[in-house]
Design an enzyme around this catalytic site. Structure first.
Site, PDB file in Angstrom:
ATOM      1  N   CYS A 193     -46.667 115.204   7.730  1.00  0.00           N
ATOM      2  CA  CYS A 193     -45.202 115.236   7.644  1.00  0.00           C
ATOM      3  C   CYS A 193     -44.675 114.724   6.310  1.00  0.00           C
ATOM      4  O   CYS A 193     -43.494 114.912   5.998  1.00  0.00           O
ATOM      5  CB  CYS A 193     -44.606 114.414   8.778  1.00  0.00           C
ATOM      6  SG  CYS A 193     -45.239 114.889  10.395  1.00  0.00           S
ATOM      7  N   HIS A 247     -36.609 109.375   7.854  1.00  0.00           N
ATOM      8  CA  HIS A 247     -37.603 110.234   8.504  1.00  0.00           C
ATOM      9  C   HIS A 247     -37.118 110.514   9.926  1.00  0.00           C
ATOM     10  O   HIS A 247     -37.160 111.655  10.366  1.00  0.00           O
ATOM     11  CB  HIS A 247     -38.969 109.558   8.485  1.00  0.00           C
ATOM     12  CG  HIS A 247     -40.074 110.435   8.950  1.00  0.00           C
ATOM     13  ND1 HIS A 247     -40.288 111.699   8.436  1.00  0.00           N
ATOM     14  CD2 HIS A 247     -41.044 110.249   9.892  1.00  0.00           C
ATOM     15  CE1 HIS A 247     -41.347 112.244   9.027  1.00  0.00           C
ATOM     16  NE2 HIS A 247     -41.810 111.396   9.917  1.00  0.00           N
ATOM     17  N   GLU A 263     -39.324 102.541  11.272  1.00  0.00           N
ATOM     18  CA  GLU A 263     -38.569 102.850  10.054  1.00  0.00           C
ATOM     19  C   GLU A 263     -37.380 101.917   9.899  1.00  0.00           C
ATOM     20  O   GLU A 263     -37.092 101.447   8.794  1.00  0.00           O
ATOM     21  CB  GLU A 263     -38.104 104.302  10.056  1.00  0.00           C
ATOM     22  CG  GLU A 263     -37.419 104.684   8.755  1.00  0.00           C
ATOM     23  CD  GLU A 263     -37.130 106.165   8.617  1.00  0.00           C
ATOM     24  OE1 GLU A 263     -36.774 106.601   7.498  1.00  0.00           O
ATOM     25  OE2 GLU A 263     -37.254 106.901   9.628  1.00  0.00           O
ATOM     26  N   LYS A 298     -32.916 115.511  11.064  1.00  0.00           N
ATOM     27  CA  LYS A 298     -33.800 116.081  12.084  1.00  0.00           C
ATOM     28  C   LYS A 298     -33.096 116.188  13.428  1.00  0.00           C
ATOM     29  O   LYS A 298     -33.549 116.934  14.301  1.00  0.00           O
ATOM     30  CB  LYS A 298     -35.068 115.238  12.232  1.00  0.00           C
ATOM     31  CG  LYS A 298     -36.056 115.357  11.090  1.00  0.00           C
ATOM     32  CD  LYS A 298     -37.334 114.609  11.394  1.00  0.00           C
ATOM     33  CE  LYS A 298     -38.322 114.672  10.238  1.00  0.00           C
ATOM     34  NZ  LYS A 298     -37.885 113.863   9.075  1.00  0.00           N
ATOM     35  N   HIS A 345     -38.050 118.720  13.582  1.00  0.00           N
ATOM     36  CA  HIS A 345     -39.027 118.217  12.613  1.00  0.00           C
ATOM     37  C   HIS A 345     -39.812 119.388  12.043  1.00  0.00           C
ATOM     38  O   HIS A 345     -40.622 120.004  12.730  1.00  0.00           O
ATOM     39  CB  HIS A 345     -39.963 117.231  13.317  1.00  0.00           C
ATOM     40  CG  HIS A 345     -40.828 116.445  12.392  1.00  0.00           C
ATOM     41  ND1 HIS A 345     -41.056 116.794  11.078  1.00  0.00           N
ATOM     42  CD2 HIS A 345     -41.546 115.299  12.586  1.00  0.00           C
ATOM     43  CE1 HIS A 345     -41.865 115.919  10.518  1.00  0.00           C
ATOM     44  NE2 HIS A 345     -42.177 115.005  11.416  1.00  0.00           N
ATOM     45  N   PHE A 377     -48.648 111.717   9.976  1.00  0.00           N
ATOM     46  CA  PHE A 377     -49.897 111.404  10.655  1.00  0.00           C
ATOM     47  C   PHE A 377     -50.966 111.062   9.616  1.00  0.00           C
ATOM     48  O   PHE A 377     -51.009 111.628   8.525  1.00  0.00           O
ATOM     49  CB  PHE A 377     -50.376 112.609  11.469  1.00  0.00           C
ATOM     50  CG  PHE A 377     -49.704 112.759  12.820  1.00  0.00           C
ATOM     51  CD1 PHE A 377     -48.676 111.932  13.218  1.00  0.00           C
ATOM     52  CD2 PHE A 377     -50.114 113.754  13.694  1.00  0.00           C
ATOM     53  CE1 PHE A 377     -48.062 112.084  14.464  1.00  0.00           C
ATOM     54  CE2 PHE A 377     -49.522 113.921  14.937  1.00  0.00           C
ATOM     55  CZ  PHE A 377     -48.499 113.079  15.316  1.00  0.00           C
TER      56      PHE A 377
END
Length: 413
Positions: free
Chosen positions: A163, A303, A314, A335, A340, A399
């Site tokens: 990502c 994010h 975050e 998002k 996403h 990830f």
């Protein structure tokens, strides 16, 4: 000597619009691009919703032969890149081609092609597998095909950091221009993985929202009732250009890129490090690279994936980096509207961040109805907001513990 780098053009393919203007207007209107999956029968899946790109017409950007030889994620990349070059009024010719590079990443690449050709292998045998299977599927082909289509002969590479891919691609391209390896970089990310296999994997990991009856409300970052991310698809491409080069040709300047940071969690294959420690180091690295104090930042495009651990981590990381200033600046997650976009998300969100600086309007976090007590910052809930912002940040965390952050500044001559 570090050269100044500016953004002179953008192109977007997204669940909320297939051009930059439509994309931005829909974000400001708080319009969700999430709906029921139409590209395959998802009725047997726990998750049946996604942020699909609608009404995409690849024939506007490629001839029929090339459409048959390119995966959907590459088609998205080519479309976004051609729009960005047109937006920048950039002429790539024999005189400058070697100074124009391409750096477009994809987190997963041609998964749809892989699935289709695997089915051919099982049903019809190895001789029937397409000779274009490999070049259609490999993730670097977004860069490769864009370079071929546009005739850009400068530095060509790809990021593959889950990502964080889009932001890493932009950040790496920024450094190539900053240190004189290129005058112009065509940079961003592309992804098209709304497919049976991808859904099966993410559903098995219990990572995606199952709010199937209310698709438009499923992506709800920082909300107490969030239950996972919503997969999206698309591409974002930016033209990154050395300032004097842009000025000499009279280019429009959307924003200036001033900092780039990255870090590794070294903790877990999917979960963020405790308290967002890795994300905090990434943001600090970007601020140090930008040579600014944390109090200069007025807005963060987060994010903000709508996952339980991710949103809390975050938020904690932002407070760790910015201290009391974290409560005086705005943070929002686009998002909530796009879903996403995996490897494309950082690029699409960088464009939204640049537009926020240009127009002095912050896009909202929609569906923020019941704030999580652990997420206690100003997330620009539900409605866009006018604001005086000179410096903004965009975060992406992937990830494998990949973290990437870029810092943009409002451009003033």
């Amino acid at each position: 000597m570090r050269r100044r780098v500016v953004i002179t053009g953008v192109g977007v393919i997204s669940p909320v619009g297939n051009d930059a203007t439509t994309f931005w207007n829909n974000l400001l209107a708080g319009k969700s691009g999430i709906g029921r999956v139409t590209s395959f029968d998802a009725s047997d899946y726990p998750t049946q919703i996604a942020g699909e790109v609608k009404d995409f017409a690849p024939e506007q950007y490629l001839d029929k032969k090339e459409i048959r030889r390119t995966d959907r994620f590459v088609q998205f990349a080519i479309a976004a890149a051609k729009m960005a070059v047109q937006d920048a009024r950039l002429d790539i010719n024999e005189q400058n081609a070697h100074r124009v590079g391409v750096y477009i990443g994809s987190g997963i690449g041609g998964l749809t092609t892989w699935e289709e050709q695997h089915k051919v292998l099982l049903e019809k045998g190895p001789r029937r597998v397409s000779p274009f299977f490999i070049p259609m599927m490999i993730a670097n082909m977004a860069t490769g095909q864009v370079s071929i289509e546009l005739g850009a002969k400068g530095p060509a590479s790809s990021a593959i950091t889950a990502c964080a891919t889009g932001t890493n691609a932009i950040g790496d391209a920024f450094k190539l221009v900053q240190y004189g390896k290129a005058d112009v970089m065509i940079a961003g990310g592309a992804e098209a993985t709304i497919s049976p296999m991808a859904f099966a994997g993410f559903c098995s990991a219990k990572a995606m929202s199952t709010r199937n009856d209310e698709p438009e409300k499923a992506s709800r970052p920082f909300d107490r009732d969030r239950d996972g991310f919503v997969m999206g698809e698309g591409a974002g491409v930016l033209i990154m250009e050395e300032l004097e080069h842009a000025q000499k040709r009279g280019a429009q300047i959307l924003a200036e890129v001033i900092g780039y940071g990255m870090s590794g969690d070294a903790f877990h294959i999917t979960a963020p490090s405790p308290g967002g420690e890795g994300a905090a180091r990434c943001m600090k690295d970007a601020l140090q690279d930008a040579q600014i104090d944390s109090t200069a930042v007025g807005y963060i495009n987060a994010h903000g994936t709508s996952t339980g651990p991710g949103d809390v981590a975050e938020t904690s990381a932002i407070k760790m980096v910015f201290g009391d200033h974290a409560y005086r600046m705005a943070v929002s997650s686009t998002k909530s509207m796009t879903g996403h976009l995996l490897g494309a998300t950082g690029a699409v969100e960088a464009i939204a961040t640049a537009f926020a600086l240009r127009d002095q309007i912050l896009p909202p976090t929609i569906n923020l109805e019941n704030p999580d007590p652990e997420c206690d910052l100003d997330y620009v809930p539900n409605q866009a907001r006018r604001a005086d912002v000179e410096v903004a940040m965009s975060n992406t965390f992937g990830f494998g513990g990949h973290n990437a952050t870029i810092v943009l500044k409002r451009y003033t001559p």
